[in-house]
Write a protein that holds these residues in place. Structure first.
Motif, PDB file in Angstrom:
ATOM      1  N   TYR A  29       0.753  -1.337  -0.070  1.00  0.00           N
ATOM      2  CA  TYR A  29      -0.018   0.133   0.015  1.00  0.00           C
ATOM      3  C   TYR A  29       0.804   1.284  -0.110  1.00  0.00           C
ATOM      4  O   TYR A  29       1.665   1.227   0.800  1.00  0.00           O
ATOM      5  CB  TYR A  29      -1.005  -0.104   1.341  1.00  0.00           C
ATOM      6  N   ASP A  30       0.594   2.264  -0.755  1.00  0.00           N
ATOM      7  CA  ASP A  30       1.154   3.485  -0.642  1.00  0.00           C
ATOM      8  C   ASP A  30       0.110   4.383   0.072  1.00  0.00           C
ATOM      9  O   ASP A  30      -0.827   4.827  -0.338  1.00  0.00           O
ATOM     10  CB  ASP A  30       1.211   4.131  -2.046  1.00  0.00           C
ATOM     11  N   ILE A  31       0.806   4.809   1.134  1.00  0.00           N
ATOM     12  CA  ILE A  31       0.241   5.677   2.177  1.00  0.00           C
ATOM     13  C   ILE A  31       0.580   6.937   2.021  1.00  0.00           C
ATOM     14  O   ILE A  31       0.050   7.925   2.806  1.00  0.00           O
ATOM     15  CB  ILE A  31       0.556   5.059   3.794  1.00  0.00           C
ATOM     16  N   ALA A  32       1.259   7.487   1.081  1.00  0.00           N
ATOM     17  CA  ALA A  32       1.833   8.916   0.989  1.00  0.00           C
ATOM     18  C   ALA A  32       0.680   9.798   0.757  1.00  0.00           C
ATOM     19  O   ALA A  32       0.645  10.937   1.597  1.00  0.00           O
ATOM     20  CB  ALA A  32       2.707   9.310  -0.071  1.00  0.00           C
ATOM     21  N   THR A  33      -0.458   9.602   0.376  1.00  0.00           N
ATOM     22  CA  THR A  33      -1.665  10.394   0.191  1.00  0.00           C
ATOM     23  C   THR A  33      -2.584  10.313   1.360  1.00  0.00           C
ATOM     24  O   THR A  33      -3.464  10.992   1.393  1.00  0.00           O
ATOM     25  CB  THR A  33      -2.544   9.966  -0.916  1.00  0.00           C
ATOM     26  N   PHE A  34      -2.244   9.449   2.253  1.00  0.00           N
ATOM     27  CA  PHE A  34      -3.240   9.159   3.364  1.00  0.00           C
ATOM     28  C   PHE A  34      -2.646   9.697   4.785  1.00  0.00           C
ATOM     29  O   PHE A  34      -3.355   9.799   5.779  1.00  0.00           O
ATOM     30  CB  PHE A  34      -3.180   7.468   3.702  1.00  0.00           C
ATOM     31  N   LEU A  35      -1.507  10.348   4.872  1.00  0.00           N
ATOM     32  CA  LEU A  35      -0.691  10.847   5.801  1.00  0.00           C
ATOM     33  C   LEU A  35      -1.734  11.870   6.675  1.00  0.00           C
ATOM     34  O   LEU A  35      -1.831  11.868   7.903  1.00  0.00           O
ATOM     35  CB  LEU A  35       0.512  11.536   5.568  1.00  0.00           C
ATOM     36  N   ASP A  36      -2.328  12.809   5.931  1.00  0.00           N
ATOM     37  CA  ASP A  36      -3.141  13.745   6.644  1.00  0.00           C
ATOM     38  C   ASP A  36      -4.407  13.293   7.079  1.00  0.00           C
ATOM     39  O   ASP A  36      -5.035  13.832   7.950  1.00  0.00           O
ATOM     40  CB  ASP A  36      -3.548  14.988   5.770  1.00  0.00           C
ATOM     41  N   GLU A  37      -4.810  12.096   6.428  1.00  0.00           N
ATOM     42  CA  GLU A  37      -6.139  11.619   7.000  1.00  0.00           C
ATOM     43  C   GLU A  37      -6.066  10.800   8.196  1.00  0.00           C
ATOM     44  O   GLU A  37      -6.844  10.340   8.803  1.00  0.00           O
ATOM     45  CB  GLU A  37      -6.749  10.641   5.751  1.00  0.00           C
ATOM     46  N   HIS A  38      -4.883   9.890   8.424  1.00  0.00           N
ATOM     47  CA  HIS A  38      -4.546   9.043   9.328  1.00  0.00           C
ATOM     48  C   HIS A  38      -4.952   9.604  10.660  1.00  0.00           C
ATOM     49  O   HIS A  38      -4.365  10.520  11.213  1.00  0.00           O
ATOM     50  CB  HIS A  38      -3.238   8.676   9.458  1.00  0.00           C
ATOM     51  N   PRO A  39      -5.980   8.981  11.474  1.00  0.00           N
ATOM     52  CA  PRO A  39      -6.580   9.357  12.741  1.00  0.00           C
ATOM     53  C   PRO A  39      -5.432   9.491  13.749  1.00  0.00           C
ATOM     54  O   PRO A  39      -5.200  10.110  14.716  1.00  0.00           O
ATOM     55  CB  PRO A  39      -7.550   8.519  13.268  1.00  0.00           C
ATOM     56  N   GLY A  41      -2.269  10.164  13.179  1.00  0.00           N
ATOM     57  CA  GLY A  41      -1.313  11.258  12.717  1.00  0.00           C
ATOM     58  C   GLY A  41      -0.206  10.612  11.882  1.00  0.00           C
ATOM     59  O   GLY A  41      -0.233   9.301  11.579  1.00  0.00           O
ATOM     60  N   ALA A  42       0.453  11.431  11.154  1.00  0.00           N
ATOM     61  CA  ALA A  42       1.447  11.017  10.099  1.00  0.00           C
ATOM     62  C   ALA A  42       2.814  10.303  10.486  1.00  0.00           C
ATOM     63  O   ALA A  42       3.345   9.648   9.949  1.00  0.00           O
ATOM     64  CB  ALA A  42       1.865  12.334   9.219  1.00  0.00           C
ATOM     65  N   LYS A  43       2.976  10.791  11.824  1.00  0.00           N
ATOM     66  CA  LYS A  43       4.416  10.390  12.308  1.00  0.00           C
ATOM     67  C   LYS A  43       4.398   8.926  12.422  1.00  0.00           C
ATOM     68  O   LYS A  43       5.443   8.279  11.958  1.00  0.00           O
ATOM     69  CB  LYS A  43       4.339  10.770  13.734  1.00  0.00           C
ATOM     70  N   ILE A  44       3.559   8.106  12.617  1.00  0.00           N
ATOM     71  CA  ILE A  44       3.522   6.707  12.756  1.00  0.00           C
ATOM     72  C   ILE A  44       3.637   5.983  11.455  1.00  0.00           C
ATOM     73  O   ILE A  44       4.295   5.039  11.197  1.00  0.00           O
ATOM     74  CB  ILE A  44       2.511   6.021  13.695  1.00  0.00           C
ATOM     75  N   ARG A  47       6.947   6.306  10.176  1.00  0.00           N
ATOM     76  CA  ARG A  47       7.913   5.721  10.768  1.00  0.00           C
ATOM     77  C   ARG A  47       7.856   4.281   9.850  1.00  0.00           C
ATOM     78  O   ARG A  47       8.890   3.494  10.233  1.00  0.00           O
ATOM     79  CB  ARG A  47       7.571   5.660  12.308  1.00  0.00           C
ATOM     80  N   MET A  48       6.595   3.773   9.737  1.00  0.00           N
ATOM     81  CA  MET A  48       6.761   2.334   9.137  1.00  0.00           C
ATOM     82  C   MET A  48       6.926   2.289   7.693  1.00  0.00           C
ATOM     83  O   MET A  48       6.930   1.251   6.920  1.00  0.00           O
ATOM     84  CB  MET A  48       5.351   1.877   9.368  1.00  0.00           C
ATOM     85  N   ALA A  49       7.081   3.367   7.032  1.00  0.00           N
ATOM     86  CA  ALA A  49       6.959   3.458   5.438  1.00  0.00           C
ATOM     87  C   ALA A  49       8.245   2.682   5.107  1.00  0.00           C
ATOM     88  O   ALA A  49       9.373   2.751   5.844  1.00  0.00           O
ATOM     89  CB  ALA A  49       7.487   4.847   4.804  1.00  0.00           C
ATOM     90  N   THR A  54       2.321  -5.276   8.905  1.00  0.00           N
ATOM     91  CA  THR A  54       1.448  -6.061   9.248  1.00  0.00           C
ATOM     92  C   THR A  54       0.945  -6.172  10.712  1.00  0.00           C
ATOM     93  O   THR A  54       0.000  -6.139  11.087  1.00  0.00           O
ATOM     94  CB  THR A  54       1.395  -7.494   9.048  1.00  0.00           C
ATOM     95  N   LYS A  55       2.126  -6.637  11.604  1.00  0.00           N
ATOM     96  CA  LYS A  55       1.876  -6.744  13.142  1.00  0.00           C
ATOM     97  C   LYS A  55       1.278  -5.491  13.742  1.00  0.00           C
ATOM     98  O   LYS A  55       0.244  -5.502  14.484  1.00  0.00           O
ATOM     99  CB  LYS A  55       3.169  -7.080  13.742  1.00  0.00           C
ATOM    100  N   GLN A  56       1.847  -4.378  13.358  1.00  0.00           N
ATOM    101  CA  GLN A  56       1.372  -3.146  14.072  1.00  0.00           C
ATOM    102  C   GLN A  56      -0.013  -2.663  13.437  1.00  0.00           C
ATOM    103  O   GLN A  56      -0.796  -2.271  14.077  1.00  0.00           O
ATOM    104  CB  GLN A  56       2.324  -1.906  13.561  1.00  0.00           C
ATOM    105  N   PHE A  57      -0.178  -2.743  12.274  1.00  0.00           N
ATOM    106  CA  PHE A  57      -1.509  -2.460  11.499  1.00  0.00           C
ATOM    107  C   PHE A  57      -2.543  -3.382  12.489  1.00  0.00           C
ATOM    108  O   PHE A  57      -3.642  -2.963  12.831  1.00  0.00           O
ATOM    109  CB  PHE A  57      -1.715  -2.833  10.127  1.00  0.00           C
ATOM    110  N   TRP A  58      -2.524  -4.690  12.447  1.00  0.00           N
ATOM    111  CA  TRP A  58      -3.364  -5.541  13.125  1.00  0.00           C
ATOM    112  C   TRP A  58      -3.571  -5.345  14.645  1.00  0.00           C
ATOM    113  O   TRP A  58      -4.548  -5.473  15.212  1.00  0.00           O
ATOM    114  CB  TRP A  58      -3.477  -6.978  12.987  1.00  0.00           C
TER     115      TRP A  58
END
Length: 84
Positions: A29-39, A41-44, A47-49, A54-58
């Protein structure tokens, strides 16, 4: 047909200029466009880019989150590798 990525390919995409890819299960997944939407915050996300998240997501998300956002963020699948 979906594009296939290796873990090395994903690791090369860890900034907004080149795309910020993460692995969740076998999806890339490309999360670059989702940074501002992520509840959370973008920092996490930054850090995972470039990594397998998988482990952190679930740990923090349910299946419905991937169903809601996965379709627009998915860029391909993780190539199968031999496990020795």
């Amino acid at each position: 047909m979906s594009k296939t990525f290796t873990a090395k390919d994903v690791a090369e995409h860890k900034d907004e200029k080149n795309g910020m890819y993460i692995i969740v299960d076998n999806g890339v997944y490309d999360i670059a466009t989702f940074l501002d939407e992520h509840p959370g915050g973008a920092k996490i996300l930054k850090r995972m880019a470039g990594k397998n998240a998988t482990k952190q997501f679930w740990k923090y998300h349910g299946k419905s989150v991937l169903e809601k956002y996965g379709g627009k963020l998915k860029v391909g699948d993780l190539a199968e590798t031999a496990k020795l």
